[in-house]
Each structure stands twice: as structure tokens, then as C-alpha cells.
Enzyme design. Structure first.
Site, PDB file in Angstrom:
ATOM      1  N   GLY A 101       2.693   4.143  10.755  1.00 46.60           N
ATOM      2  CA  GLY A 101       2.162   5.217   9.921  1.00 46.60           C
ATOM      3  C   GLY A 101       3.140   5.846   8.945  1.00 46.60           C
ATOM      4  O   GLY A 101       2.986   7.014   8.609  1.00 46.60           O
ATOM      5  N   SER A 102       4.115   5.088   8.473  1.00 46.69           N
ATOM      6  CA  SER A 102       5.036   5.685   7.477  1.00 46.69           C
ATOM      7  C   SER A 102       4.278   6.008   6.198  1.00 46.69           C
ATOM      8  O   SER A 102       4.522   7.036   5.565  1.00 46.69           O
ATOM      9  CB  SER A 102       6.213   4.741   7.201  1.00 46.69           C
ATOM     10  OG  SER A 102       5.798   3.616   6.445  1.00 46.69           O
ATOM     11  N   ASN A 103       3.311   5.161   5.829  1.00 46.97           N
ATOM     12  CA  ASN A 103       2.490   5.472   4.640  1.00 46.97           C
ATOM     13  C   ASN A 103       1.616   6.687   4.902  1.00 46.97           C
ATOM     14  O   ASN A 103       1.474   7.552   4.038  1.00 46.97           O
ATOM     15  CB  ASN A 103       1.607   4.269   4.279  1.00 46.97           C
ATOM     16  CG  ASN A 103       2.354   3.258   3.438  1.00 46.97           C
ATOM     17  OD1 ASN A 103       2.655   3.526   2.275  1.00 46.97           O
ATOM     18  ND2 ASN A 103       2.684   2.139   4.016  1.00 46.97           N
TER      19      ASN A 103
ATOM     20  N   LEU B 214      -5.473  -2.849  10.743  1.00 46.26           N
ATOM     21  CA  LEU B 214      -5.531  -4.317  10.808  1.00 46.26           C
ATOM     22  C   LEU B 214      -6.914  -4.894  11.075  1.00 46.26           C
ATOM     23  O   LEU B 214      -7.077  -6.103  11.143  1.00 46.26           O
ATOM     24  CB  LEU B 214      -4.535  -4.812  11.864  1.00 46.26           C
ATOM     25  CG  LEU B 214      -3.065  -4.472  11.542  1.00 46.26           C
ATOM     26  CD1 LEU B 214      -2.135  -5.010  12.610  1.00 46.26           C
ATOM     27  CD2 LEU B 214      -2.655  -5.013  10.175  1.00 46.26           C
TER      28      LEU B 214
ATOM     29  N   ILE C  88     -13.365  -3.793   8.142  1.00 50.85           N
ATOM     30  CA  ILE C  88     -14.201  -2.589   8.148  1.00 50.85           C
ATOM     31  C   ILE C  88     -15.642  -3.021   8.339  1.00 50.85           C
ATOM     32  O   ILE C  88     -16.121  -3.911   7.634  1.00 50.85           O
ATOM     33  CB  ILE C  88     -14.047  -1.820   6.814  1.00 50.85           C
ATOM     34  CG1 ILE C  88     -12.573  -1.461   6.585  1.00 50.85           C
ATOM     35  CG2 ILE C  88     -14.937  -0.581   6.805  1.00 50.85           C
ATOM     36  CD1 ILE C  88     -11.967  -0.559   7.656  1.00 50.85           C
TER      37      ILE C  88
ATOM     38  N   ASN D 124      -7.346   0.355   0.276  1.00 51.06           N
ATOM     39  CA  ASN D 124      -6.367  -0.280   1.153  1.00 51.06           C
ATOM     40  C   ASN D 124      -5.108  -0.578   0.358  1.00 51.06           C
ATOM     41  O   ASN D 124      -5.164  -0.745  -0.862  1.00 51.06           O
ATOM     42  CB  ASN D 124      -6.934  -1.595   1.712  1.00 51.06           C
ATOM     43  CG  ASN D 124      -5.956  -2.294   2.657  1.00 51.06           C
ATOM     44  OD1 ASN D 124      -5.387  -1.658   3.535  1.00 51.06           O
ATOM     45  ND2 ASN D 124      -5.743  -3.586   2.440  1.00 51.06           N
TER      46      ASN D 124
ATOM     47  N   HIS E 248      -1.973  -3.280   0.216  1.00 53.16           N
ATOM     48  CA  HIS E 248      -1.537  -4.586   0.731  1.00 53.16           C
ATOM     49  C   HIS E 248      -0.116  -4.846   0.232  1.00 53.16           C
ATOM     50  O   HIS E 248       0.155  -4.643  -0.960  1.00 53.16           O
ATOM     51  CB  HIS E 248      -2.507  -5.684   0.255  1.00 53.16           C
ATOM     52  CG  HIS E 248      -2.189  -7.029   0.807  1.00 53.16           C
ATOM     53  ND1 HIS E 248      -2.462  -7.372   2.119  1.00 53.16           N
ATOM     54  CD2 HIS E 248      -1.577  -8.096   0.258  1.00 53.16           C
ATOM     55  CE1 HIS E 248      -2.034  -8.611   2.336  1.00 53.16           C
ATOM     56  NE2 HIS E 248      -1.492  -9.079   1.227  1.00 53.16           N
TER      57      HIS E 248
ATOM     58  N   ASP F 150      -9.021  -8.190   1.757  1.00 52.95           N
ATOM     59  CA  ASP F 150      -8.127  -8.120   0.577  1.00 52.95           C
ATOM     60  C   ASP F 150      -8.758  -8.658  -0.706  1.00 52.95           C
ATOM     61  O   ASP F 150      -8.041  -9.134  -1.588  1.00 52.95           O
ATOM     62  CB  ASP F 150      -6.839  -8.928   0.854  1.00 52.95           C
ATOM     63  CG  ASP F 150      -6.103  -8.381   2.076  1.00 52.95           C
ATOM     64  OD1 ASP F 150      -5.473  -9.176   2.789  1.00 52.95           O
ATOM     65  OD2 ASP F 150      -6.210  -7.161   2.329  1.00 52.95           O
TER      66      ASP F 150
ATOM     67  N   GLU G 221       5.426   1.183  -1.724  1.00 56.21           N
ATOM     68  CA  GLU G 221       4.226   1.792  -1.112  1.00 56.21           C
ATOM     69  C   GLU G 221       4.395   3.301  -1.025  1.00 56.21           C
ATOM     70  O   GLU G 221       3.534   4.087  -1.432  1.00 56.21           O
ATOM     71  CB  GLU G 221       4.004   1.208   0.287  1.00 56.21           C
ATOM     72  CG  GLU G 221       3.715  -0.261   0.271  1.00 56.21           C
ATOM     73  CD  GLU G 221       3.626  -0.845   1.665  1.00 56.21           C
ATOM     74  OE1 GLU G 221       3.407  -0.107   2.625  1.00 56.21           O
ATOM     75  OE2 GLU G 221       3.766  -2.078   1.773  1.00 56.21           O
TER      76      GLU G 221
HETATM   77  C1  GRF Z   1       2.465  -1.566   5.153  1.00 60.68           C
HETATM   78  O1  GRF Z   1       3.326  -2.633   4.936  1.00 60.68           O
HETATM   79  C2  GRF Z   1       1.208  -1.763   4.373  1.00 60.68           C
HETATM   80  O2  GRF Z   1       1.390  -2.514   3.199  1.00 60.68           O
HETATM   81  C3  GRF Z   1       0.352  -2.553   5.300  1.00 60.68           C
HETATM   82  O3  GRF Z   1       0.669  -2.111   6.596  1.00 60.68           O
HETATM   83  C4  GRF Z   1       1.978  -1.531   6.572  1.00 60.68           C
HETATM   84  C5  GRF Z   1       1.841  -0.119   7.065  1.00 60.68           C
HETATM   85  O4  GRF Z   1       3.089   0.365   7.373  1.00 60.68           O
HETATM   86  N1  GRF Z   1      -1.035  -2.345   4.997  1.00 60.68           N
HETATM   87  P1  GRF Z   1       3.154   1.855   7.996  1.00 60.68           P
HETATM   88  O5  GRF Z   1       2.414   1.808   9.318  1.00 60.68           O
HETATM   89  O6  GRF Z   1       2.472   2.760   7.003  1.00 60.68           O
HETATM   90  O7  GRF Z   1       4.607   2.140   8.143  1.00 60.68           O
END
Ligand code: GRF
Length: 190
Positions: A14-16, A87, A90, A104, A106, A147, A176
């Protein structure tokens, strides 16, 4: 103006998701309302709880055989679903109700290096194996095929021939973190 509400789906670290939560923390018209995961142990849930954001976990049966998740999203008046490292495919009930409202990210320049099984390190290993000189990110709408939804935004980074898949992953992840929240904000304020 009516507050816009985001639900983030994630399966992993969940870093994003955290970047998105932080980006909208002080935004009075856009809220991250909910973080959902298919994994009760996903670190993204801790990140959400630390930021006082409601979380919800579901298993395959709930996600694909019931309207449990859809009902929660509607109850919370979610305007945009953000997949940030989620992953699973949907299900059609969500695709239909949230048409052009699911995005999403990618970790590659689609249409190359996309599709089933192309996630995480698999992507960067394939990019490396093909000696690509660049990689990057694709933010796209989600439809019923992995995708393949309409592309919203792409950003690229140069690769050095000596870059390992891990180094490629690092370059892509920083793209990202740099772009995802800003693109989401644009989609919600256009
Ligand atoms: C990222 O590489 C994103 O491109 C892919 O899953 C990863 C998520 O990373 N969809 P994080 O869990 O947000 O760190």
C-alpha cells in the site's frame, strides 16, 4: 460542491495507497473514504487505520458471489474506485455500476507487459529480459479484461542496461508515487 469520495482497493503493502491518502489529507472536497483488501494481513490496512480510514476485507465468495462490496461502496457514496496494487479481477457488478469510475495503475507502458500474471516483479523481469531502454507507468480505466481499459495517463523512465529488475521496479514505483494522486485529483475535479 459535493465532496468526492474515493475507495482504494489494495492487496499488498500500500505505498501508493498511503501517498494517495496523504495527498488528500487536507483536501476539503475530496476524501479517501474506504480502503478495501482481499488480504486480512495486507500492510495497507495498517496504513489506513493509522490514518483513521475505515477498512473492509473480503474473500473470493463475498467478492464474486455477493453484492457485499458493491453495497458498501454505494452506502459510502463512493465516486471513484482506485486500484493500487489490487491483484484480483473486478467483478461485473462493480464494472457495470462504476463504469468509467474504476482506475488502475500498472507498472509498465501498456499495452506492452500487461495481462494476466503481469504484476509486480514479473513485469520488471520481462522488461529486463527484453533489454528495454525505458519503462514506466500506465493509469487506465478498468474494464472486464486485465489491463485493457482506456489509458488515462502514462509516464516513462529511462533504463540503464545494468539496471536489475529491482532497480527497474524502484524507478517505476517512484513514478507511481509522483503521479497517481495528482491524476486522481484531475479526474475528480475535471
Ligand atoms: C505497484 O507496483 C503498482 O504498479 C501495482 O502494484 C504495486 C503496488 O505497490 N499495481 P504498493 O502496494 O502500492 O506499494
Amino acid at each position: 460542491m459535493q465532496k468526492k469520495r474515493i475507495a482504494i482497493f489494495a492487496s499488498g503493502g500500500g505505498s501508493n495507497a498511503l501517498k494517495i491518502i496523504q495527498h488528500f489529507q487536507y483536501n476539503s472536497s475530496i476524501d479517501v473514504e474506504l480502503v478495501l483488501s482481499n488480504k486480512t494481513t495486507a500492510a495497507v490496512l495498517e496504513k489506513a487505520k493509522n490514518n483513521k480510514i475505515e477498512t473492509h476485507c473480503f474473500n473470493k465468495t463475498a467478492f464474486y458471489q455477493t453484492d457485499e462490496v458493491l453495497s458498501l461502496l454505494l452506502e459510502k457514496k463512493i465516486d471513484l474506485i482506485v486500484l493500487a496494487g489490487f491483484l484480483w479481477m473486478i467483478p461485473n457488478n462493480l464494472i457495470t455500476i462504476y463504469k468509467q469510475k474504476i482506475v488502475n495503475i500498472h507498472p509498465a507502458l501498456l499495452p506492452k507487459y500487461g495481462g494476466k500474471g503481469m504484476y509486480g516483479h514479473h513485469v520488471h523481469e520481462a522488461v529486463k529480459a527484453n533489454n528495454e531502454r525505458e519503462s514506466g507507468i500506465t493509469i487506465h480505466y478498468v474494464n472486464d479484461k486485465y489491463d485493457e481499459g482506456q489509458i488515462i495517463f502514462q509516464a516513462s523512465c529511462f533504463l540503464d542496461p545494468t539496471d536489475s529488475p529491482v532497480q527497474i521496479a524502484e524507478k517505476v514505483l517512484s513514478l507511481e508515487h509522483q503521479h497517481f494522486a495528482t491524476i486522481i485529483e484531475k479526474l475528480l475535479t475535471e
